[in-house]
Design a protein around this motif. Sequence first.
Motif, PDB file in Angstrom:
ATOM      1  N   MET A   4     -10.835 -41.197  55.211  1.00 57.43           N
ATOM      2  CA  MET A   4     -12.122 -41.760  55.613  1.00 57.43           C
ATOM      3  C   MET A   4     -12.950 -40.720  56.372  1.00 57.43           C
ATOM      4  O   MET A   4     -14.156 -40.606  56.174  1.00 57.43           O
ATOM      5  CB  MET A   4     -11.911 -43.013  56.453  1.00 57.43           C
ATOM      6  N   GLU A   5     -12.283 -39.952  57.220  1.00 52.44           N
ATOM      7  CA  GLU A   5     -12.976 -38.904  57.969  1.00 52.44           C
ATOM      8  C   GLU A   5     -13.517 -37.835  57.031  1.00 52.44           C
ATOM      9  O   GLU A   5     -14.648 -37.372  57.166  1.00 52.44           O
ATOM     10  CB  GLU A   5     -12.028 -38.281  58.989  1.00 52.44           C
ATOM     11  N   GLY A   6     -12.688 -37.476  56.033  1.00 54.85           N
ATOM     12  CA  GLY A   6     -13.124 -36.493  55.043  1.00 54.85           C
ATOM     13  C   GLY A   6     -14.310 -36.983  54.239  1.00 54.85           C
ATOM     14  O   GLY A   6     -15.244 -36.227  53.954  1.00 54.85           O
ATOM     15  N   LEU A   7     -14.297 -38.253  53.871  1.00 55.08           N
ATOM     16  CA  LEU A   7     -15.424 -38.815  53.131  1.00 55.08           C
ATOM     17  C   LEU A   7     -16.682 -38.812  53.984  1.00 55.08           C
ATOM     18  O   LEU A   7     -17.768 -38.500  53.500  1.00 55.08           O
ATOM     19  CB  LEU A   7     -15.109 -40.242  52.671  1.00 55.08           C
ATOM     20  N   ALA A   8     -16.519 -39.171  55.238  1.00 57.25           N
ATOM     21  CA  ALA A   8     -17.681 -39.195  56.134  1.00 57.25           C
ATOM     22  C   ALA A   8     -18.260 -37.791  56.281  1.00 57.25           C
ATOM     23  O   ALA A   8     -19.466 -37.597  56.221  1.00 57.25           O
ATOM     24  CB  ALA A   8     -17.296 -39.754  57.498  1.00 57.25           C
ATOM     25  N   THR A   9     -17.414 -36.823  56.454  1.00 60.17           N
ATOM     26  CA  THR A   9     -17.861 -35.430  56.583  1.00 60.17           C
ATOM     27  C   THR A   9     -18.502 -34.958  55.291  1.00 60.17           C
ATOM     28  O   THR A   9     -19.550 -34.321  55.304  1.00 60.17           O
ATOM     29  CB  THR A   9     -16.672 -34.515  56.944  1.00 60.17           C
ATOM     30  N   GLY A  10     -17.890 -35.310  54.162  1.00 61.40           N
ATOM     31  CA  GLY A  10     -18.424 -34.924  52.855  1.00 61.40           C
ATOM     32  C   GLY A  10     -19.784 -35.537  52.611  1.00 61.40           C
ATOM     33  O   GLY A  10     -20.703 -34.878  52.112  1.00 61.40           O
ATOM     34  N   ASP A  11     -19.967 -36.790  52.961  1.00 62.11           N
ATOM     35  CA  ASP A  11     -21.255 -37.453  52.770  1.00 62.11           C
ATOM     36  C   ASP A  11     -22.334 -36.780  53.604  1.00 62.11           C
ATOM     37  O   ASP A  11     -23.448 -36.581  53.152  1.00 62.11           O
ATOM     38  CB  ASP A  11     -21.169 -38.944  53.147  1.00 62.11           C
TER      39      ASP A  11
ATOM     40  N   ALA B 120       0.835 -44.019  56.301  1.00 56.18           N
ATOM     41  CA  ALA B 120      -0.240 -44.487  55.425  1.00 56.18           C
ATOM     42  C   ALA B 120      -1.535 -44.651  56.211  1.00 56.18           C
ATOM     43  O   ALA B 120      -2.622 -44.292  55.733  1.00 56.18           O
ATOM     44  CB  ALA B 120       0.150 -45.806  54.766  1.00 56.18           C
ATOM     45  N   GLU B 121      -1.431 -45.194  57.426  1.00 55.05           N
ATOM     46  CA  GLU B 121      -2.625 -45.349  58.263  1.00 55.05           C
ATOM     47  C   GLU B 121      -3.237 -43.994  58.597  1.00 55.05           C
ATOM     48  O   GLU B 121      -4.461 -43.830  58.577  1.00 55.05           O
ATOM     49  CB  GLU B 121      -2.271 -46.093  59.552  1.00 55.05           C
ATOM     50  N   GLU B 122      -2.393 -43.014  58.896  1.00 50.92           N
ATOM     51  CA  GLU B 122      -2.896 -41.684  59.229  1.00 50.92           C
ATOM     52  C   GLU B 122      -3.587 -41.044  58.024  1.00 50.92           C
ATOM     53  O   GLU B 122      -4.639 -40.420  58.169  1.00 50.92           O
ATOM     54  CB  GLU B 122      -1.761 -40.794  59.722  1.00 50.92           C
ATOM     55  N   ARG B 123      -2.998 -41.200  56.832  1.00 51.36           N
ATOM     56  CA  ARG B 123      -3.616 -40.639  55.627  1.00 51.36           C
ATOM     57  C   ARG B 123      -4.943 -41.325  55.324  1.00 51.36           C
ATOM     58  O   ARG B 123      -5.915 -40.676  54.934  1.00 51.36           O
ATOM     59  CB  ARG B 123      -2.663 -40.748  54.432  1.00 51.36           C
ATOM     60  N   LEU B 124      -4.982 -42.628  55.503  1.00 55.99           N
ATOM     61  CA  LEU B 124      -6.216 -43.373  55.268  1.00 55.99           C
ATOM     62  C   LEU B 124      -7.316 -42.924  56.232  1.00 55.99           C
ATOM     63  O   LEU B 124      -8.455 -42.698  55.823  1.00 55.99           O
ATOM     64  CB  LEU B 124      -5.966 -44.876  55.406  1.00 55.99           C
ATOM     65  N   ALA B 125      -6.968 -42.779  57.498  1.00 55.55           N
ATOM     66  CA  ALA B 125      -7.952 -42.329  58.497  1.00 55.55           C
ATOM     67  C   ALA B 125      -8.461 -40.933  58.154  1.00 55.55           C
ATOM     68  O   ALA B 125      -9.663 -40.667  58.241  1.00 55.55           O
ATOM     69  CB  ALA B 125      -7.332 -42.354  59.888  1.00 55.55           C
ATOM     70  N   ALA B 126      -7.563 -40.047  57.737  1.00 51.70           N
ATOM     71  CA  ALA B 126      -7.972 -38.690  57.381  1.00 51.70           C
ATOM     72  C   ALA B 126      -8.880 -38.709  56.155  1.00 51.70           C
ATOM     73  O   ALA B 126      -9.880 -37.973  56.096  1.00 51.70           O
ATOM     74  CB  ALA B 126      -6.745 -37.823  57.110  1.00 51.70           C
TER      75      ALA B 126
END
Length: 81
Positions: free
Chosen positions: A58-65, A50-56
């Motif tokens: 968050m990273e995807g959102l940051a990249t998308g933004d 779950a932590e790994e999915r959450l980090a991924a």
Amino acid sequence: MPRRTFRLTADAEERLQTTAKVRGYANPSAFLRTAIDHELSGREDIIIGAEERLAASMEGLATGDTGLSCSRQLMTNALLG
């Protein structure tokens, strides 16, 4: 195999019997052994996953933004320029 004894409420016993039968376990003891194994070993793996999915995410959102900001800037420059 060591023995362990504990008491259940009538409701918990009924749910245990029903669930073990519905899920295809040979008996309630087999269901309980599996549940205990999952609790003792699986929880840590579930939490790590779950932590790994959450980090991924968050990273995807940051990249998308960032991508949206760049696109917005390019459109603004095209309209003004």
